[in-house]
Design a protein around this motif. Structure first.
Motif, PDB file in Angstrom:
ATOM      1  N   ILE A  46       0.846  -1.202   0.000  1.00  0.00           N
ATOM      2  CA  ILE A  46       0.000   0.000   0.000  1.00  0.00           C
ATOM      3  C   ILE A  46       0.882   1.253   0.000  1.00  0.00           C
ATOM      4  N   CYS A  47       0.494   2.220  -0.845  1.00  0.00           N
ATOM      5  CA  CYS A  47       1.290   3.451  -0.919  1.00  0.00           C
ATOM      6  C   CYS A  47       0.799   4.453   0.127  1.00  0.00           C
ATOM      7  N   THR A  51      -0.396  11.899   4.218  1.00  0.00           N
ATOM      8  CA  THR A  51      -1.847  12.014   4.076  1.00  0.00           C
ATOM      9  C   THR A  51      -2.264  11.044   2.980  1.00  0.00           C
ATOM     10  N   GLY A  52      -3.564  10.875   2.810  1.00  0.00           N
ATOM     11  CA  GLY A  52      -4.049  10.130   1.652  1.00  0.00           C
ATOM     12  C   GLY A  52      -4.665   8.778   1.972  1.00  0.00           C
ATOM     13  N   ASP A  53      -5.172   8.162   0.902  1.00  0.00           N
ATOM     14  CA  ASP A  53      -5.932   6.922   1.052  1.00  0.00           C
ATOM     15  C   ASP A  53      -5.089   5.745   1.528  1.00  0.00           C
ATOM     16  N   GLY A  54      -3.792   5.788   1.256  1.00  0.00           N
ATOM     17  CA  GLY A  54      -2.952   4.667   1.688  1.00  0.00           C
ATOM     18  C   GLY A  54      -2.971   4.512   3.198  1.00  0.00           C
ATOM     19  N   VAL A  55      -2.933   5.632   3.919  1.00  0.00           N
ATOM     20  CA  VAL A  55      -2.995   5.569   5.383  1.00  0.00           C
ATOM     21  C   VAL A  55      -4.357   5.052   5.819  1.00  0.00           C
ATOM     22  N   GLU A  87      -3.773  17.040   0.786  1.00  0.00           N
ATOM     23  CA  GLU A  87      -3.781  15.571   0.774  1.00  0.00           C
ATOM     24  C   GLU A  87      -3.214  15.057  -0.548  1.00  0.00           C
ATOM     25  N   TRP A  88      -2.342  14.081  -0.414  1.00  0.00           N
ATOM     26  CA  TRP A  88      -1.677  13.515  -1.599  1.00  0.00           C
ATOM     27  C   TRP A  88      -2.195  12.123  -1.890  1.00  0.00           C
ATOM     28  N   ASN A  89      -2.489  11.888  -3.150  1.00  0.00           N
ATOM     29  CA  ASN A  89      -2.854  10.529  -3.556  1.00  0.00           C
ATOM     30  C   ASN A  89      -2.164  10.176  -4.866  1.00  0.00           C
ATOM     31  N   LEU A  90      -1.784   8.929  -4.948  1.00  0.00           N
ATOM     32  CA  LEU A  90      -1.099   8.415  -6.145  1.00  0.00           C
ATOM     33  C   LEU A  90      -2.049   7.501  -6.902  1.00  0.00           C
ATOM     34  N   CYS A 206       3.336   6.578   8.035  1.00  0.00           N
ATOM     35  CA  CYS A 206       3.392   7.419   6.832  1.00  0.00           C
ATOM     36  C   CYS A 206       4.323   6.895   5.756  1.00  0.00           C
ATOM     37  N   HIS A 207       5.011   5.777   6.002  1.00  0.00           N
ATOM     38  CA  HIS A 207       5.967   5.301   5.000  1.00  0.00           C
ATOM     39  C   HIS A 207       5.281   4.353   4.028  1.00  0.00           C
ATOM     40  N   PRO A 208       5.647   4.437   2.764  1.00  0.00           N
ATOM     41  CA  PRO A 208       5.041   3.514   1.785  1.00  0.00           C
ATOM     42  C   PRO A 208       5.578   2.093   1.983  1.00  0.00           C
ATOM     43  N   SER A 209       6.113   1.469   0.962  1.00  0.00           N
ATOM     44  CA  SER A 209       6.546   0.081   1.092  1.00  0.00           C
ATOM     45  C   SER A 209       7.871  -0.024   1.853  1.00  0.00           C
ATOM     46  N   LEU A 210       7.767   0.102   3.160  1.00  0.00           N
ATOM     47  CA  LEU A 210       8.908  -0.112   4.048  1.00  0.00           C
ATOM     48  C   LEU A 210       8.371  -0.960   5.205  1.00  0.00           C
ATOM     49  N   ALA A 211       9.057  -2.032   5.483  1.00  0.00           N
ATOM     50  CA  ALA A 211       8.477  -3.021   6.391  1.00  0.00           C
ATOM     51  C   ALA A 211       8.901  -2.833   7.843  1.00  0.00           C
ATOM     52  N   ASN A 212      10.202  -2.719   8.067  1.00  0.00           N
ATOM     53  CA  ASN A 212      10.654  -2.595   9.450  1.00  0.00           C
ATOM     54  C   ASN A 212      10.384  -1.191   9.978  1.00  0.00           C
TER      55      ASN A 212
END
Ligand code: ZN
Length: 465
Positions: A46-47, A51-55, A87-90, A206-212
């Motif tokens: 999830i991106c 802000t935005g729909d990913g959160v 608000e930012w959305n991709l 708030c981070h996109p594809s970061l796991a740890n």
């Protein structure tokens, strides 16, 4: 286990710590680790951004395990010295090369788009494109994570290997993003306890594809909330899932009075890598949460590290800012920026180990166990040692292996319970695990040799009731 009704503030659940221990004992490293890891895998693509729909989507997924509430704070809201951004959305971000080949596509990995990129569509020559590319010459096979929250820019992130292979020519740039009047989303969950004094657990989301860095903290916080839910707790626990910096500042600005009830807090992040646990002290440095975490780590039998506060890192910077000065530290594994995969495509679910997630979860629960059980007792038979044998307390506690430690815990308690030493004081001084000291205190209390005293919240910020 029956849930005792809370009696009155701060005095109700003397046995609250005893409700945490079974949670710790019941932790199944394999099942719990697998479940936490599966959630991280699900959240990974999830991106997210500040802000935005990913959160929103991510927090709704976490709702499956803990009933958190989503709050929306409109763009333009002034929060102390900051303003909630647009608000930012991709929707799509793709770079196509001169021969029509797809160079990068955010659908494959959302780190490829500069997070918060303004929309852009057009053909650019390589020399111009270069100004908008981000790569890591020293880690040529990894895609970096880059953001442009507070500056209008667009860009792509890619491996340095790929970047050096780019040929001159015209590139087709598609960055289909939107920056609109919308809102900042954060998640919140309160697990009520007998006392209005609160324990804060805060994770950035708030981070996109970061796991740890991100997902491990979010999943650990949600797992804690689920485990604590419904227990007869002493403290009220507040879980926050906030975008880094702007999110915690927003929460503090909107909850200034409520924040004064936070007696202890931890910022959770980076809890799934293979490294040892690291505790970063609160700004004040020697509050009860600092001492509780240090005691748990020292009793863990594992390697660990303790660092002093510095005004750099995660949201403890905001909670510890002098206008709040909360007793909030941060318990992580390898600190941010100190593992090579940090803020790159290398921080993917494979970096996060299920057994380390569960180990971190366990230590958080042990810290709560200390906070829940840390009271001050008074020895009711303080003139000479009371005779333990005639009360059946000599060598009577715990299993055989713990008999000596338990005996010592009784003696330390009787010695130090003069009204000025808490159980944590006694655990520190005796070098016995808090759990042993706490259990022994309950035994002495039941035998009429100790009485719990009302205890003031010494770590509540100034001006608290
Ligand atoms: Zn980060």
């Amino acid at each position: 286990m029956t849930a005792a009704a809370p009696e009155r503030d701060g005095h109700a659940s003397d046995g609250a710590a005893e409700h945490i221990r079974p949670l710790i004992d019941k932790l199944d490293p394999e099942a719990t680790g697998a479940e936490m890891h599966a959630l991280i895998r699900e959240l990974y693509p999830i991106c997210r951004s500040i802000t935005g729909d990913g959160v929103r989507r991510s927090l709704r997924i976490l709702r499956r395990i803990a009933p958190l509430t989503l709050h929306e704070v409109p763009t333009g809201t002034v929060v102390f010295d900051w303003v909630v951004p647009r608000e930012w959305n991709l929707r799509k971000a793709r770079l196509v090369g001169p021969d029509g080949e797809v160079v990068v596509d955010a659908d494959r990995l959302n780190l490829h788009v500069l997070n918060y990129s303004v929309p852009f569509r057009g053909k650019v020559r390589l020399a111009e494109l270069e100004k908008h590319l981000h790569s890591l010459p020293s880690q040529p096979s990894l895609v970096p994570y880059r953001t442009s929250y507070y500056e209008d820019d667009w860009g792509f992130c890619l491996t340095h290997e790929q970047r050096t292979r780019l040929r001159p020519g015209e590139y087709d740039v598609l960055i289909d993003t939107s920056l609109t009047e919308g809102s900042l989303t954060y998640g919140e969950l309160v697990v009520p306890g007998a006392s209005a004094d609160e324990v804060l657990v805060s994770a950035h989301c708030c981070h996109p594809s970061l796991a740890n860095d991100n997902l491990s903290g979010m999943v650990l916080a949600a797992s804690l909330a689920r485990l604590l839910g419904g227990l007869p707790l002493r403290y009220t626990y507040r879980f926050l899932f906030v975008p880094g910096t702007i999110g915690s500042i927003t929460w503090l600005a909107l909850n200034e009075e409520r924040a004064r009830r936070i007696a202890h807090g931890l910022v959770v992040a980076g809890v799934g890598d293979a490294g040892r646990l690291t505790y970063k002290r609160s700004r004040r440095g020697a509050t009860e949460i600092d001492r509780a975490v240090l005691h748990v780590l020292a009793s863990s039998g594992q390697d660990y590290e303790v660092r002093d506060f510095s005004p750099y890192g995660y949201d403890e910077r905001q909670y510890c800012s002098p206008g709040f000065d909360l007793a909030v530290g941060s318990l992580t594994r390898t600190p941010h920026g100190e593992y090579p995969e940090y803020h790159t495509s290398g921080d993917n679910p494979d970096l996060v180990r299920p057994d380390r997630l569960v180990d971190s979860l366990r230590r958080y629960l042990e810290v709560f166990e200390v906070l829940e059980g840390n009271r001050t007792y008074l020895n009711l038979s303080p003139k000479g040692e009371p005779q333990l044998g005639k009360r059946g307390l000599y060598g009577s506690i715990g299993g055989q292996t713990h008999a000596v430690a338990s005996q010592m815990a009784l003696l330390w308690l009787l010695s130090l319970s003069d009204g000025s030493h808490s159980l944590l004081d006694i655990a520190e001084r005796s070098r016995l695990p808090f759990n042993d000291v706490h259990r022994a205190a309950r035994t002495l209390e039941a035998a009429g040799l100790l009485r719990a005293m009302d205890r003031r919240q010494t770590d509540a910020p100034r001006g608290a009731p």
